[in-house]
Scaffold this motif. Structure first.
Motif, short mmCIF file in Angstrom:
data_model
loop_
_atom_site.label_atom_id
_atom_site.label_comp_id
_atom_site.label_asym_id
_atom_site.label_seq_id
_atom_site.Cartn_x
_atom_site.Cartn_y
_atom_site.Cartn_z
N ILE A 78 -11.89 4.23 3.10
CA ILE A 78 -10.97 4.85 4.00
C ILE A 78 -9.94 5.66 3.17
O ILE A 78 -8.98 4.99 2.81
CB ILE A 78 -10.13 4.07 5.09
N VAL A 79 -9.77 6.88 3.01
CA VAL A 79 -8.63 7.44 2.43
C VAL A 79 -7.61 7.86 3.29
O VAL A 79 -7.68 8.53 4.29
CB VAL A 79 -9.06 8.80 1.74
N ILE A 80 -6.49 7.20 3.00
CA ILE A 80 -5.26 7.34 3.87
C ILE A 80 -3.93 7.88 3.04
O ILE A 80 -3.89 7.79 1.93
CB ILE A 80 -4.63 6.11 4.54
N ASP A 81 -2.91 8.33 3.90
CA ASP A 81 -1.68 8.70 3.22
C ASP A 81 -0.77 7.80 3.67
O ASP A 81 -0.34 7.57 4.82
CB ASP A 81 -1.38 9.87 3.75
N VAL A 82 0.05 7.06 2.23
CA VAL A 82 1.03 5.88 2.70
C VAL A 82 2.42 6.33 2.26
O VAL A 82 2.37 7.17 1.26
CB VAL A 82 0.50 4.88 1.86
N PRO A 83 3.14 6.10 3.39
CA PRO A 83 4.63 6.67 2.80
C PRO A 83 5.09 5.81 1.77
O PRO A 83 5.07 4.64 1.93
CB PRO A 83 5.22 6.61 4.17
N LEU A 84 5.55 6.16 0.96
CA LEU A 84 6.07 5.68 -0.47
C LEU A 84 7.31 6.18 -1.00
O LEU A 84 7.34 7.18 -1.37
CB LEU A 84 4.99 5.40 -1.46
N ASP A 85 8.38 5.43 -0.83
CA ASP A 85 9.79 5.84 -1.08
C ASP A 85 9.96 7.22 -0.59
O ASP A 85 10.31 8.15 -1.44
CB ASP A 85 9.87 6.18 -2.73
N GLY A 86 9.69 7.68 0.65
CA GLY A 86 9.82 8.72 1.34
C GLY A 86 8.74 9.81 1.21
O GLY A 86 8.70 10.87 1.79
N GLU A 87 7.94 9.40 0.03
CA GLU A 87 6.90 10.64 -0.12
C GLU A 87 5.44 10.27 0.20
O GLU A 87 5.04 8.93 -0.02
CB GLU A 87 6.74 11.10 -1.53
N ALA A 88 4.44 10.85 0.65
CA ALA A 88 3.03 10.48 0.94
C ALA A 88 2.30 10.17 -0.20
O ALA A 88 2.30 10.98 -1.16
CB ALA A 88 2.25 11.46 1.77
N CYS A 89 1.72 9.22 -0.42
CA CYS A 89 1.04 8.83 -1.64
C CYS A 89 -0.60 8.43 -1.14
O CYS A 89 -0.76 7.77 -0.29
CB CYS A 89 1.35 7.41 -1.97
N THR A 90 -1.55 9.04 -1.55
CA THR A 90 -2.86 8.82 -1.14
C THR A 90 -3.44 7.54 -1.54
O THR A 90 -3.46 7.49 -2.90
CB THR A 90 -3.96 10.27 -1.59
N VAL A 91 -4.17 6.91 -0.93
CA VAL A 91 -4.72 5.70 -1.42
C VAL A 91 -6.10 5.48 -0.81
O VAL A 91 -6.27 5.81 0.50
CB VAL A 91 -3.88 4.57 -1.03
N GLY A 92 -7.09 4.98 -1.34
CA GLY A 92 -8.57 4.49 -0.57
C GLY A 92 -8.36 3.28 -0.32
O GLY A 92 -8.06 2.24 -1.17
N LEU A 93 -8.82 2.76 0.87
CA LEU A 93 -8.93 1.37 1.30
C LEU A 93 -10.30 0.96 1.49
O LEU A 93 -11.21 1.69 2.02
CB LEU A 93 -8.16 1.05 2.61
N LEU A 94 -10.61 -0.18 0.83
CA LEU A 94 -12.17 -0.72 0.98
C LEU A 94 -12.35 -1.13 2.53
O LEU A 94 -11.48 -2.02 2.90
CB LEU A 94 -12.28 -1.73 -0.19
N ALA A 95 -13.21 -1.07 2.84
CA ALA A 95 -13.49 -1.58 4.11
C ALA A 95 -15.24 -2.02 4.21
O ALA A 95 -16.01 -1.48 3.75
CB ALA A 95 -13.51 -0.50 5.50
#
Lengths: 122, 155, 674
Positions: B88-105
């Motif tokens: 699952i590819v999500i956008d995580v807020p990191l230090d105010g900016e969005a960071c794209t991460v993939g989550l294993l499910a």
């Protein structure tokens, strides 16, 4: 067929101003940034009128005018030079080099169009 | 769409639209608004020296995206992928900016509404998963749904 | 297509001109014959004034006019430009910039003060030079006057672009007009020159416009013609006046008046500039266009993606049997490579653009500190990627400040030491393979090894008595908070330390080294890759994983026989053609678990001072590709400088050699300790 005007000036802002005004009035505009480019452009795309600055690097305006007049196609084509003052000496030299007339900087759009009309006709 | 809370664990007010998925036998939910896409399992390149829970990277249409295994974040063992495993590819807020991460499910269910009434505070005891990484608990049909605190997980 | 803002063009142009002006002024201080420089400065001012007025920057035009006038005195009277003059001129130049960038906050009083100062320094009597008010032709409302106008133009009038028929049209537009041709000056056929003008004209004009209007018509040719204008009391009889020969050009009847000379080019008397030729600046091309930097970045991204996909195409074609596809893939590979090279080239700019900035810095700094320092530059034409150049500015400024502040001694100290009073900071740039080397050298007092050592020990960074090479010792200067400066001056301060400089350079994938001779000076050398976007790499395999080693660092590749492998277990040196080369088993550094290949390879790499062999399982081949940065979640992993996408779509990490070696050493140290 609209008439072609060649503008030769090392100042990009002046060239832009000339281009905007002249194309707005229905002329085609060809541009160059110094005398050498100007000569090339002049032969590449025959112009009905040439505007040139006098203060340019590589080849200055007076030399450009002289060289341009040597081209058979440009004997008889009006050449106007841009100047920020109307000192007789500069005008005399430019005319001696073969210029037809001048336009004093800074000029407004209607002044530009008026002098174009003066040397090119309606 | 409710906004992510950055600090504290206020209870979400109102129902949330979330993507539910399975991980290690539990059902998790992530706010649908954070989800960019869902991929099948693709080749993963290991990153030596990275924190274990983001130990790999994948190619998502030309971008390098880290792959996160939440199990490792919760201190559990990873398991082998199966045919149902998804990323699952999500956008995580990191230090105010969005960071794209993939989550294993282990398995992805569906986007569903988690009723507000079902949302409760995380019980402090009896939880397999570390409470500080969990925002709250909801309910989907008969199952408990764990809503993780994404920002905390990745900070 | 986005609209171009003329004001923005003016700003950019003015920026360049102000830059040229500054360089000319700085050169003027040391030049023996400054005439050309003065002319150059004058021309820049001239253009700014003219363009400024055109684009509505009246304050700029007005101020520049005064500046120009004062400078004109320098030019005309060949005044030797003094330091004072240069200083004031520089202040004036700064004021112009302020007027352009923030007209609202620019201090008009300061501007006036600068002008006063300029005048004083150029020894002006104090007379104000006013622009003569614009002369507008006054429309005559008093009624119609009739004039007889006879004129003969210069013989070369036609050749020089004058069109007599248009002049006649203009006369006609002033009122009611009758025109006759005058052929009295036409020579016999044999003597007739085809391009010469022998005809004259006579026009009878009834007009309500003033006399000046008639002169206006002949404005451009007034000096070279015979013009007779006679006021007639009454309109003469219709028909041509006395004319012997048949008029070869019977010009038509008058047309209705169409007054259109409402505005006329304005005559403004000002001091005339001398006409001088100026040499083109280094690096200034004659045929160029401006492109917003963003567009270059976008172009680069697209090209990068193209390169990646093309690699996949090539791989696909190679693995198949379709020969037509293979040849097409080859063609595309060739084109993609050329496109990539061209695009990379587009982004290259000469580093000289930075060097220019520093001259002002050195000038001002040395003046502030009471030192006398020359900045000498070479290699201005050395080209680097645009973004690298931009990001170099800050670190270089800091290094130069350091040299001037802490390196170069005050004049008295230098003289006492037998050195020339004027100190020198030298900036050199040159290409070396696929890197660029930039050296900052000063002839100051050099680094004090003992002081550095003492400080390092004091800060607990170094065990007393531990032997260190000079280079290793100097590396401590890059530790955060480490500064051996006795006084923290206002100039270099303490804030931006060498550690920040190092980080900035490393962020550009560069390295920084120091060399010094106590009492003689210090040289700091920066090594930078030519471009940040694309990397030439060597693709290697360690276990199941693939990595990229930057090709610029690779010296050679040798085989590690099984025997050697066994022999060198427990040791950390390999013998390669008699040389002892320290080596690292990358599989250990990177924690690979799979068993090693029987025949491993050693890739000997060097970066900066470091030369080491990296042991891998297999060297797959060369691989040129676009560098992708790692996610922020992997910011803590410094063993890799980025990643790239291989032809089969998988990801390969790019090894940062210096970091990998450090990691290897740290691991070895830990092992030894345990």
């Amino acid at each position: 067929m609209s008439k072609v005007i060649l503008t030769v000036d090392d100042s990009a802002s002046i060239r832009m101003m000339l281009k905007m005004t002249l194309t707005g009035a229905g002329y085609q505009v060809s541009e160059a940034a110094n005398g050498v480019e100007g000569l090339a452009k002049a032969q590449e795309k025959p112009a009905h009128l040439v505007f040139t600055d006098l203060n340019m690097p590589v080849m200055d305006g007076l030399t450009f005018i002289r060289e341009l007049r040597k081209l058979p196609a440009y004997r008889g084509v009006p050449i106007l030079f841009l100047t920020t003052e109307s000192d007789g000496e500069m005008k005399r030299q430019a005319k001696e080099a073969g210029a037809t007339g001048w336009l004093v900087k800074p000029f407004q759009q209607d002044q530009l169009l008026s002098v174009v009309k003066k040397v090119l006709g309606a | 769409m409710s906004e992510l809370q950055s600090t504290g664990k206020p209870i979400i007010d109102g129902p949330i639209e979330a993507l539910t998925f399975a991980l290690q036998g539990e059902v998790f939910a992530i706010e649908a608004g954070l989800v960019r896409e869902i991929l099948d399992l693709v080749p993963v390149t290991q990153v030596p020296g990275a924190r274990p829970f983001v130990g790999g990277i994948i190619n998502v249409r030309g971008s390098i995206v880290p792959l996160a295994d939440l199990r490792l974040r919760f201190g559990m063992e990873p398991t082998r992928p199966t045919i149902d495993t998804r990323i699952i590819v999500i956008d995580v807020p990191l230090d105010g900016e969005a960071c794209t991460v993939g989550l294993l499910a282990d398995k992805v269910f569906e986007v569903t509404e988690i009723a507000a009434s079902s949302i409760e505070e995380t019980p402090r005891v009896g939880m397999r998963w570390q409470p500080e990484f969990i925002r709250c608990i909801g309910k989907r049909r008969d199952d408990f749904v764990i809503i993780p605190d994404i920002e905390q997980l990745f900070s | 297509m986005s609209a171009v803002d003329p004001t923005e063009i003016f700003r950019q142009e003015a920026e360049e001109l102000l830059e040229q002006l500054e360089q000319a002024l700085l050169d003027l201080e040391h030049a023996e014959d400054g005439r050309e420089l003065v002319d150059g400065a004058f021309r820049a001012l001239h253009t700014i004034k003219g363009s400024g007025a055109m684009f509505g920057f009246e304050q700029v035009a007005a101020f520049t006019h005064e500046f120009e006038t004062a400078f004109d005195r320098v030019r005309k009277e060949h005044l030797a430009p003094s330091r004072e003059l240069v200083a004031v001129a520089l202040a004036a130049k700064d004021h112009i910039r302020a007027l352009i960038e923030q007209a609202e906050t620019a201090d008009a009083a300061a501007g006036d003060a600068i002008i006063q100062e300029l005048r004083r320094v150029t020894d002006d009597g104090g007379a104000e030079i006013d622009e003569a008010p614009a002369v507008e032709p006054v429309a005559d409302q008093t009624g119609t006057t009739t004039w007889r106008i006879r004129f003969h133009l210069a013989q070369d009038a036609l050749v020089t672009g004058t069109k007599p028929l248009l002049l006649l049209d203009e006369l006609r537009s002033l009122g009611t007009c009758t025109v006759t041709g005058l052929a009295d000056a036409v020579p016999p056929l044999e003597e007739l020159e085809p391009e010469a003008l022998y005809l004259g004209w006579e026009a009878i004009l009834a007009t309500s416009h003033p006399r000046e209007a008639i002169d206006e018509v002949f404005m451009f040719v007034l000096d070279d013609m015979k013009l007779e204008v006679e006021r007639l009391d009454a309109p003469p009889a219709a028909g041509p006046s006395a004319d012997p020969a048949p008029a070869p050009s019977p010009v038509g009847e008058a047309e209705a008046a169409e007054p259109d000379l409402s505005t006329v080019p304005v005559v403004v008397p000002l001091a005339a500039p001398e006409k001088t030729r100026r040499e083109a600046d280094a690096g200034k091309t004659t045929n160029s266009i401006r492109v917003p930097a963003e567009r270059l970045d976008q172009l680069m991204d697209r090209v990068g993606e193209l390169v990646i996909v093309q690699a996949r195409l090539s791989q696909l074609a190679a693995s198949g049997a379709d020969t037509a596809l293979k040849s097409i893939a080859e063609e595309i590979e060739r084109l993609a490579n050329e496109l990539r090279d061209t695009t990379m080239n587009v982004r290259m700019v000469p580093i000289g653009s930075l060097f220019g900035r520093f001259r002002r810095l050195v000038h001002d700094l040395s003046r502030d500190l009471g030192k006398q320092i020359d900045l000498v530059t070479s290699g201005e034409e050395t080209e680097l990627d645009k973004t690298v150049v931009e990001r170099l500015a800050d670190p270089l400024v800091h290094l130069i400040r350091n040299s001037i502040d802490h390196g170069i001694e005050p004049p008295s100290t230098r003289l006492a030491a037998g050195k020339p009073m004027r100190g020198q900071v030298r900036l050199e740039a040159r290409h070396a393979g696929t890197e660029v080397l930039i050296a900052i050298t000063d002839d100051g007092k050099g680094l004090d090894r003992d002081r550095i050592r003492a400080k390092a020990e004091e800060q607990g960074l170094l065990a007393p008595g531990l032997k260190l090479s000079d280079n290793e010792l100097y590396q401590y200067l890059f530790h955060p908070g480490f500064s051996t400066a006795r006084e923290v001056t206002a100039v270099s301060g303490r804030g931006v330390g060498m550690d920040v400089v190092k980080r900035l350079i490393e962020a550009l994938r560069g390295t920084i080294d120091m060399a010094t001779t106590p009492g003689r000076g210090t040289t700091i050398t920066l090594r930078l890759p030519l471009t940040l976007a694309i990397i030439d790499g060597l693709l290697v395999r360690i276990g199941q994983d693939r990595y990229i080693i930057p090709l610029t660092a690779v010296e050679e590749c040798v085989e590690l026989s099984a025997a050697e492998d066994g022999r060198s277990a427990g040791r950390s040196f390999l013998s390669i053609r008699g040389d002892l080369v320290p080596f690292l088993r990358l599989r250990e550094v990177l924690g690979s678990n799979s068993p090693p290949d029987p025949h491993q390879k050693v890739i000997v790499v060097s970066t900066g001072e470091l030369r080491v062999g990296l042991v891998v399982d297999q060297v797959i081949g060369n691989h040129q590709t676009v560098i992708k940065s790692l996610s922020r979640l992997h910011a803590d992993v410094d063993t890799f400088s980025g990643a790239t996408i291989l032809g089969d779509g998988s990801v390969a990490l790019i090894l940062d050699i210096a970091q990998a070696v450090e990691l290897g050493h740290a691991q070895a140290d830990r092992q030894r300790a345990s």
